[in-house]
Design a protein around this motif. Structure first.
Motif, PDB file in Angstrom:
ATOM      1  N   GLY A   1       0.782  -1.227   0.000  1.00  7.90           N
ATOM      2  CA  GLY A   1       0.000   0.000   0.000  1.00  7.90           C
ATOM      3  C   GLY A   1       0.818   1.284   0.000  1.00  7.90           C
ATOM      4  O   GLY A   1       0.604   2.152  -0.853  1.00  7.90           O
ATOM      5  N   PRO A   2       1.745   1.450   0.943  1.00  7.11           N
ATOM      6  CA  PRO A   2       2.507   2.705   0.983  1.00  7.11           C
ATOM      7  C   PRO A   2       3.262   2.999  -0.320  1.00  7.11           C
ATOM      8  O   PRO A   2       3.327   4.148  -0.752  1.00  7.11           O
ATOM      9  CB  PRO A   2       3.478   2.490   2.151  1.00  7.11           C
ATOM     10  N   ARG A   3       3.805   1.985  -0.932  1.00  5.88           N
ATOM     11  CA  ARG A   3       4.531   2.195  -2.192  1.00  5.88           C
ATOM     12  C   ARG A   3       3.598   2.691  -3.295  1.00  5.88           C
ATOM     13  O   ARG A   3       3.995   3.426  -4.182  1.00  5.88           O
ATOM     14  CB  ARG A   3       5.213   0.890  -2.598  1.00  5.88           C
ATOM     15  N   LEU A   4       2.331   2.298  -3.217  1.00  7.99           N
ATOM     16  CA  LEU A   4       1.343   2.713  -4.207  1.00  7.99           C
ATOM     17  C   LEU A   4       0.599   3.975  -3.774  1.00  7.99           C
ATOM     18  O   LEU A   4      -0.230   4.497  -4.513  1.00  7.99           O
ATOM     19  CB  LEU A   4       0.339   1.574  -4.448  1.00  7.99           C
ATOM     20  N   GLY A   5       0.875   4.445  -2.548  1.00  7.22           N
ATOM     21  CA  GLY A   5       0.235   5.645  -2.051  1.00  7.22           C
ATOM     22  C   GLY A   5      -1.210   5.442  -1.640  1.00  7.22           C
ATOM     23  O   GLY A   5      -2.028   6.350  -1.736  1.00  7.22           O
ATOM     24  N   GLU A   6      -1.533   4.250  -1.155  1.00 10.06           N
ATOM     25  CA  GLU A   6      -2.907   3.948  -0.741  1.00 10.06           C
ATOM     26  C   GLU A   6      -2.904   2.796   0.246  1.00 10.06           C
ATOM     27  O   GLU A   6      -1.886   2.150   0.462  1.00 10.06           O
ATOM     28  CB  GLU A   6      -3.756   3.606  -1.956  1.00 10.06           C
ATOM     29  N   LYS A   7      -4.057   2.536   0.818  1.00 11.08           N
ATOM     30  CA  LYS A   7      -4.188   1.431   1.765  1.00 11.08           C
ATOM     31  C   LYS A   7      -4.734   0.188   1.066  1.00 11.08           C
ATOM     32  O   LYS A   7      -5.526   0.293   0.133  1.00 11.08           O
ATOM     33  CB  LYS A   7      -5.134   1.813   2.898  1.00 11.08           C
TER      34      LYS A   7
ATOM     35  N   ARG B   1      -2.013   1.117 -14.135  1.00 12.95           N
ATOM     36  CA  ARG B   1      -2.243   0.537 -12.812  1.00 12.95           C
ATOM     37  C   ARG B   1      -1.656  -0.870 -12.735  1.00 12.95           C
ATOM     38  O   ARG B   1      -1.012  -1.240 -11.754  1.00 12.95           O
ATOM     39  CB  ARG B   1      -3.754   0.506 -12.531  1.00 12.95           C
TER      40      ARG B   1
ATOM     41  N   ASN C   1       2.108  -0.633 -12.411  1.00 12.57           N
ATOM     42  CA  ASN C   1       2.514  -0.207 -11.067  1.00 12.57           C
ATOM     43  C   ASN C   1       2.415  -1.346 -10.058  1.00 12.57           C
ATOM     44  O   ASN C   1       3.309  -1.531  -9.228  1.00 12.57           O
ATOM     45  CB  ASN C   1       1.665   0.976 -10.597  1.00 12.57           C
TER      46      ASN C   1
END
Length: 164
Positions: A102-108, A150, A153
């Motif tokens: 999540g953090p690497r993708l900027g989301e939970k 997406r 990523n």
């Protein structure tokens, strides 16, 4: 309509088929079963049923897929097998319980499935799965998303994790 998710392997799908009440079953390698036939994947039958559908609809497969995309949205899938030595595979199996993409993708991460490997499901229904093989020196990385960007990523995050 209920979707059951099983561990990898048609034998797990077949267990549900034998209980009854299943309309269709399938697995990643393309094995598909439909109600009314022996509880085993049958590529020849699926090819015949697909040809019958195309004939019945009077349209090509591409047109039929376009209809599905219009109704349900785009669906893109990617799988990559990364060869690893047994030591790295064991490390990955330990590290997976702590890994959070999540953090690497900027989301939970919305949900995590542990049925077979770890599958991280996001708010937009895209997902990333990392699954060390039980029989080979391979870690499989899967992703599904509604756009190429997406999908790319998600796979980059999975590949970076597996490659260390």
């Amino acid at each position: 309509k209920k979707v059951l998710v099983t561990p990898v392997g048609f034998k797990y799908v077949a267990q549900h088929i034998l209980k009854g009440g299943v309309l269709m079953g399938g697995e990643e390698s393309g094995g598909i079963w439909v109600q009314g036939h022996i509880p085993e994947r049958d590529g020849a039958l699926m090819g015949c049923l697909l040809a019958e559908l195309i004939s019945y609809e009077g349209r090509g497969l591409g047109e039929l897929l376009d209809d599905l995309r219009k109704e349900y949205g785009e669906f893109l899938y990617w799988r990559e097998d990364v060869e690893v030595d047994e030591g790295r595979k064991r490390e990955i199996q330990k590290e997976l319980s702590f890994f959070d993409p999540g953090p690497r993708l900027g989301e939970k991460v919305k949900e995590i499935s542990r049925i077979d490997g770890l599958k991280y499901i996001f708010q937009d229904h895209s997902w990333l799965m990392i699954r060390p093989s039980g029989t080979e020196h391979v870690v499989r990385i899967y992703a599904e998303a509604s756009s190429e960007e997406r999908l790319k990523n998600l796979m980059e995050v999975g590949l970076d994790f597996v490659r260390g």
